[in-house]
Every structure is written in structure tokens, then in C-alpha cells.
Scaffold this active site. Sequence first.
Site, PDB file in Angstrom:
ATOM      1  N   LYS A   1     -11.642  -1.937   7.360  1.00  0.00           N
ATOM      2  CA  LYS A   1     -10.815  -2.816   8.178  1.00  0.00           C
ATOM      3  C   LYS A   1     -11.235  -2.767   9.648  1.00  0.00           C
ATOM      4  O   LYS A   1     -11.263  -3.786  10.309  1.00  0.00           O
ATOM      5  CB  LYS A   1      -9.334  -2.431   8.069  1.00  0.00           C
ATOM      6  CG  LYS A   1      -8.831  -2.207   6.651  1.00  0.00           C
ATOM      7  CD  LYS A   1      -8.509  -3.487   5.921  1.00  0.00           C
ATOM      8  CE  LYS A   1      -8.372  -3.312   4.419  1.00  0.00           C
ATOM      9  NZ  LYS A   1      -7.345  -2.397   3.959  1.00  0.00           N
TER      10      LYS A   1
ATOM     11  N   ASP B   1      -1.424   6.838   6.362  1.00  0.00           N
ATOM     12  CA  ASP B   1      -2.478   5.897   5.973  1.00  0.00           C
ATOM     13  C   ASP B   1      -2.689   4.992   7.180  1.00  0.00           C
ATOM     14  O   ASP B   1      -1.826   4.182   7.516  1.00  0.00           O
ATOM     15  CB  ASP B   1      -2.005   5.104   4.742  1.00  0.00           C
ATOM     16  CG  ASP B   1      -2.999   4.012   4.332  1.00  0.00           C
ATOM     17  OD1 ASP B   1      -4.006   3.791   5.041  1.00  0.00           O
ATOM     18  OD2 ASP B   1      -2.751   3.371   3.277  1.00  0.00           O
TER      19      ASP B   1
ATOM     20  N   TRP C   1       0.835  -1.208   0.000  1.00  0.00           N
ATOM     21  CA  TRP C   1       0.000   0.000   0.000  1.00  0.00           C
ATOM     22  C   TRP C   1       0.864   1.250   0.000  1.00  0.00           C
ATOM     23  O   TRP C   1       0.553   2.228  -0.700  1.00  0.00           O
ATOM     24  CB  TRP C   1      -0.969  -0.006   1.185  1.00  0.00           C
ATOM     25  CG  TRP C   1      -1.943  -1.135   1.117  1.00  0.00           C
ATOM     26  CD1 TRP C   1      -2.041  -2.184   1.980  1.00  0.00           C
ATOM     27  CD2 TRP C   1      -2.946  -1.346   0.107  1.00  0.00           C
ATOM     28  NE1 TRP C   1      -3.050  -3.029   1.575  1.00  0.00           N
ATOM     29  CE2 TRP C   1      -3.609  -2.548   0.439  1.00  0.00           C
ATOM     30  CE3 TRP C   1      -3.337  -0.652  -1.035  1.00  0.00           C
ATOM     31  CZ2 TRP C   1      -4.661  -3.059  -0.340  1.00  0.00           C
ATOM     32  CZ3 TRP C   1      -4.375  -1.160  -1.808  1.00  0.00           C
ATOM     33  CH2 TRP C   1      -5.020  -2.347  -1.460  1.00  0.00           C
TER      34      TRP C   1
HETATM   35  C1  LIG Z   1      -6.872  -1.949   2.498  1.00  0.00           C
HETATM   36  C2  LIG Z   1      -5.857  -0.890   2.501  1.00  0.00           C
HETATM   37  C3  LIG Z   1      -5.829   0.126   1.517  1.00  0.00           C
HETATM   38  C4  LIG Z   1      -6.788   0.158   0.357  1.00  0.00           C
HETATM   39  O1  LIG Z   1      -8.043   0.583   0.731  1.00  0.00           O
HETATM   40  P1  LIG Z   1      -9.191   0.835  -0.349  1.00  0.00           P
HETATM   41  O2  LIG Z   1     -10.251   1.480   0.480  1.00  0.00           O
HETATM   42  O3  LIG Z   1      -9.578  -0.483  -0.912  1.00  0.00           O
HETATM   43  O4  LIG Z   1      -8.657   1.747  -1.395  1.00  0.00           O
HETATM   44  C5  LIG Z   1      -4.864   1.110   1.629  1.00  0.00           C
HETATM   45  N1  LIG Z   1      -3.970   1.110   2.632  1.00  0.00           N
HETATM   46  C6  LIG Z   1      -3.961   0.157   3.578  1.00  0.00           C
HETATM   47  C7  LIG Z   1      -2.940   0.202   4.671  1.00  0.00           C
HETATM   48  C8  LIG Z   1      -4.902  -0.874   3.539  1.00  0.00           C
HETATM   49  O5  LIG Z   1      -4.888  -1.827   4.484  1.00  0.00           O
END
Ligand SMILES: *Cc1c(COP(=O)(O)O)cnc(C)c1O
Length: 355
Positions: A190, A166, A99
Site C-alpha cells: 500500500k 495492523d 481486515w
Molecule cells: C491490504 C490489507 C491487508 C491484507 O494484506 P495482504 O498483504 O494482502 O495479506 C490487511 N490489512 C489491511 C489494513 C490492509 O489494507
Amino acid sequence: MKIYNFSAGPSILPQSTIENTAEAVKNFNGIGLSILEISHRSKEFQAVIDEAVSLFKELLEIPQGYSVLFLGGGASMQFCMVPYNLMEKKAAYLNTGTWASKALKEAKLFGEVVEVASSKESLFNYIPKDYTVPADADYFHITTNNTIYGTEIRKDIDSPVPLVADMSSDIFSRPVDVSKYGLIYGGAQKNLAPAGVAFVVVKEDLLGKVTRPIPTMLDYRTHIKEGSMFNTPPVLPIYSAMETLRWLKGLGGLAAMEKINIEKAALLYDAIDSSRLFVGTAKEEDRSIMNVCFVMKEEYKELEAEFLKFATERGMSGIKGHRSIGGFRASIYNAMPKSGVQALVDCMKEFERTH
Ligand SMILES: *Cc1c(COP(=O)(O)O)cnc(C)c1O
């Protein structure tokens, strides 16, 4: 048989979130209409988004000067919105996984990107710590929890330039010193809500400094001004997020949540570390308390498929590791009860006894 959901995302949610969302779909607040069919501008929905924002601020103890937004497009949309709004010339990125790499790649469309460090050479099994952030970068981007590799930055680090994080897969797992960050974002699926909404916590005085024109929908200032309602927001996931935040508050907030998370992770890592068959993949000091990655030791590799079948038959759902590292990944997000982790540990021990 009780099924335990160890999926990495979309993933387990509190039972109260699921039940109350189901009720709101049938009859929202007893008004005789479904939340699926009412206006996002109705006073009933306004109350939902207001409460979600206010609980967000309360639980994370967000200081004055920050806005909380609920936006479409997932965390991946933020990979471009962050540089669009914050990068004039240069930005720094710490590359700790898939990511983080995707965020970094997107930023290159907007200017010079400095990769301050990367753990790619060892399949992202640790968090690099020896690096320098250029003082002239517009911001420094980190991924606090690396969902795929099971590593985590659990301390709020100091950065000489605005820190952007993030936090898709560890938001609300621990208290965060928001004042150390310029911007925090993530997808909700998540640890917060079903898929379909991203959250953004942004320090307002960082905005309006870039010279490029920004399309209306991609400009954070649009969404701050309109209270996340410039266009129709993802109504249902926002409702579920509010329910999860209520649940977190009822549990005692983030310090209480962190304590439980640390206990759950310790239970599972202890089982892995004392096992004859299994071994953890992430460096011990950087282990995630949300995603626990492990494999079979070299000499037992051929047992992996058998264990997956064995565990699945006993109600352990979603423990297959990500294709990039194989083996197993148990995602033990906030909503996973300690009894679920215990069930997995018991299952691992039983397998070990019989193999
Ligand atoms: C799942 C995830 C993403 C992607 O998220 P989306 O909402 O599907 O774009 C980005 N960064 C991390 C750390 C993730 O776990």
C-alpha cells in the site's frame, strides 16, 4: 494523457522506486547481474536489507529493544502469527472493518477473543471510542487505517496491555510513537513496495511467553535471530522498500510527509463537502488521510456509473469504490502528488458543472 493511480493496493509508488527497481532488475549496482539472480546471502543484498532495516528504524524513530523484520505471507499471515506468538489465553480486538474482522477470526483459533467494540452496525463508517480493554488480555489489536471504509486511528492510543497494530495502509504516512506499541505489522503493497513482503516491528521482550510450541517459520524469534534470512526472503520487494524509504528520507521524513498528506486529504474532502452531487461516507472526525471514500447523494445515485466513466476518461485510474460500500474510493497514499489530487478535484468540479 497523464494517468493518476488511485488504486487501494497494490498501489502508487514513488517514481524513483519504480525506476531504480527497474535498473536493479537489469544491472544491480553496476555488478553486471540482475538483482533477480543473485544470492540473498551475497554481500550486495545484505547491504540492501541492512539499509532497509536501518532506514525503517531511523524514519519511525524506533526505540531500543525492537526488531524490524521482512517476511513473506503478507499482512494476512500476521493475522495468525500474532496470536501464535503472543496469545496465551485471551486477546482483545477492536473491530473497525473487513481486515480487522479477519484478524479477529483468526485469533479465535488460539484462545478467547474479546471484541471490545465494533462499528459493523453502521457499515464501519466510524471508529468506536467508548470501550474497555480487559486488563488480563495478552494484547489489544487495532487496525490503524481501514482501507476499505476510509476511517483511520491517527493518534497513538494508550492501551493497558501491549498494543498490536495492523498499519498496512498508513505506515509511514505520519510519525508514530512506536514505544506505545508492542507490535506493528503490515503488507508492503500500500505505501512501501510491490506485493510480496510484510513488515513487522516487534518488541523483543514480548516473545517467548506462550507455552504452545510454535512452528519454526511462524516464530518471530527465528526471524529475529536470522535477520529475516532464515529462508530466502522476498528480495525484490525488499529492494523496492529500501528505495521508497530513501525517497521518504529525502523528502524530510515522516513529519514532512504527514504535512503533505494532510494537505492532500483536505483538498479532496473540501471538494466533497462543498459538492452538490457527492457526499463522504466516513464520519468526519475519523476520516482517513489515505483512503477517501465518497458516493453520489441519494437523488443523484444514477450518475455514479457516468462519473466513473467520465473520470476514467480523464486519467483517474482505480477510483471505483470497494464492492462492500460502492461509490468511489480515492487512495491518496504517500506517493500520490498533490497535483494528482487536484486533477481529481478538477474532474469532480467539471462533472458537477455539466450535470
Ligand atoms: C491490504 C490489507 C491487508 C491484507 O494484506 P495482504 O498483504 O494482502 O495479506 C490487511 N490489512 C489491511 C489494513 C490492509 O489494507
